[in-house]
Motif scaffolding. Sequence first.
Motif, PDB file in Angstrom:
ATOM      1  N   GLY A 173     -55.064   5.216  -4.698  1.00 28.59           N
ATOM      2  CA  GLY A 173     -55.050   6.426  -5.514  1.00 28.59           C
ATOM      3  C   GLY A 173     -53.711   6.689  -6.166  1.00 28.59           C
ATOM      4  N   GLY A 210     -63.733  18.346  -4.810  1.00 26.69           N
ATOM      5  CA  GLY A 210     -63.803  17.301  -5.827  1.00 26.69           C
ATOM      6  C   GLY A 210     -64.565  17.766  -7.062  1.00 26.69           C
ATOM      7  N   LEU A 226     -50.808  12.859  -2.286  1.00 29.19           N
ATOM      8  CA  LEU A 226     -51.655  11.852  -2.924  1.00 29.19           C
ATOM      9  C   LEU A 226     -51.935  10.690  -1.977  1.00 29.19           C
ATOM     10  N   ASP A 250     -54.430  11.872   0.583  1.00 31.68           N
ATOM     11  CA  ASP A 250     -55.761  12.079   0.012  1.00 31.68           C
ATOM     12  C   ASP A 250     -56.417  10.776  -0.439  1.00 31.68           C
ATOM     13  N   PHE A 251     -55.647   9.924  -1.166  1.00 29.37           N
ATOM     14  CA  PHE A 251     -56.233   8.768  -1.856  1.00 29.37           C
ATOM     15  C   PHE A 251     -55.643   7.431  -1.441  1.00 29.37           C
ATOM     16  N   THR A 307     -64.272  17.327   0.772  1.00 32.08           N
ATOM     17  CA  THR A 307     -63.956  16.464  -0.366  1.00 32.08           C
ATOM     18  C   THR A 307     -64.946  16.656  -1.508  1.00 32.08           C
ATOM     19  N   HIS A 332     -55.126  19.044  -8.463  1.00 32.44           N
ATOM     20  CA  HIS A 332     -55.739  20.158  -7.743  1.00 32.44           C
ATOM     21  C   HIS A 332     -56.627  20.932  -8.705  1.00 32.44           C
ATOM     22  N   TYR A 362     -60.031  13.196  -0.226  1.00 31.11           N
ATOM     23  CA  TYR A 362     -59.420  14.242  -1.042  1.00 31.11           C
ATOM     24  C   TYR A 362     -59.538  15.611  -0.362  1.00 31.11           C
TER      25      TYR A 362
END
Length: 332
Positions: free
Chosen positions: A238, A6, A230, A233-234, A2, A287, A198
């Motif tokens: 998110g 990130g 999404l 990931d979040f 991440t 991304h 992420y």
Amino acid sequence: MTLHIGLVLLGTTLVGLDLAVRRTLSEQLNLLIPVLGLITILSVLTELLAPGLMYHDSPAWQGAFEFKNVFGRFLALTAAAFLSYPVHSQKGAIVKGLAMVALVGIVIKGHSAGALLYVVLLILLYKGSAIFRWHRKILLIASVLLLMVAIPAIYYVSNNVEAAAALLGRDATLTGRTDLWDFAIKSVFQHPLLGHGYGAFWSPASHEAEAIRESIGWQAPTSHNGYLDLLLDFGLVGIGLYFTSYFVAVRRAVIVFRNARTEDAVWPMLFLIFIILCQLSEASIVHGNSIYWVLYISITFGLYNEVTADESSVARRDSLPNVEVTKTAMQY
């Protein structure tokens, strides 16, 4: 993982922000068109002159890209940009029309039903974009009527997936995507609020992702659905932030289009519609090192700049004294 990706995403975001600060939306489009056109030409030349240069797992064209779906998404972006490019003569209109016909032909050679659907929808939206300049009450009524047609249509398609997929020349599983989505949705509920982190879920070290790949029988790199990615990931937080930024951008895109009279004012709307569509069956645009994320950032901040500039000009105009009234007062 991440932290690493990130930082890449942060760098990509700064590129988009820098582009928005330095260039207007029209200037951004003028920079983008030659690049997209050149890549399209190079992709066609690759298929015609060096068809074995890129690995092919099917006879479909994939240009200078790794997969045909990636090529198809790129062509849909190119279509959105070409449609928005302003022409000022009949000759320019003919050239633009021929370019769009050639682009549709390339999409067909790519055997990407999704990309072809995106391009057709973008053309229809471009042709009907004038409705966004209607009076607000009329536009509201038209939107309600459209929803009255769209909701039953979506309900029918959701209950007749096999027939709808057959019309697009696809199987009911959308090339194995529906099975993948079933497993991904179950994984979302493991960490629903903040997600797995992420890029963490589909990383090479993820046991959950490896179990899904073994179950579906192929090496899925992502969920093949940007919104599921999404959520993984979040989480709900998110994806809520993402859609908040998206709908704010859509509102500003409509405002800019209604206030402007130039042809390229439709570009932000076409791009945002393309983005919402392409993530239904492809990976998320959030991304690093992605042209789609760069453009999303540059366009959303560019819209903010233009709406703010319009509001400032209106405020300055309203603050100016009425010259005719002043002259009359001086006469008295």
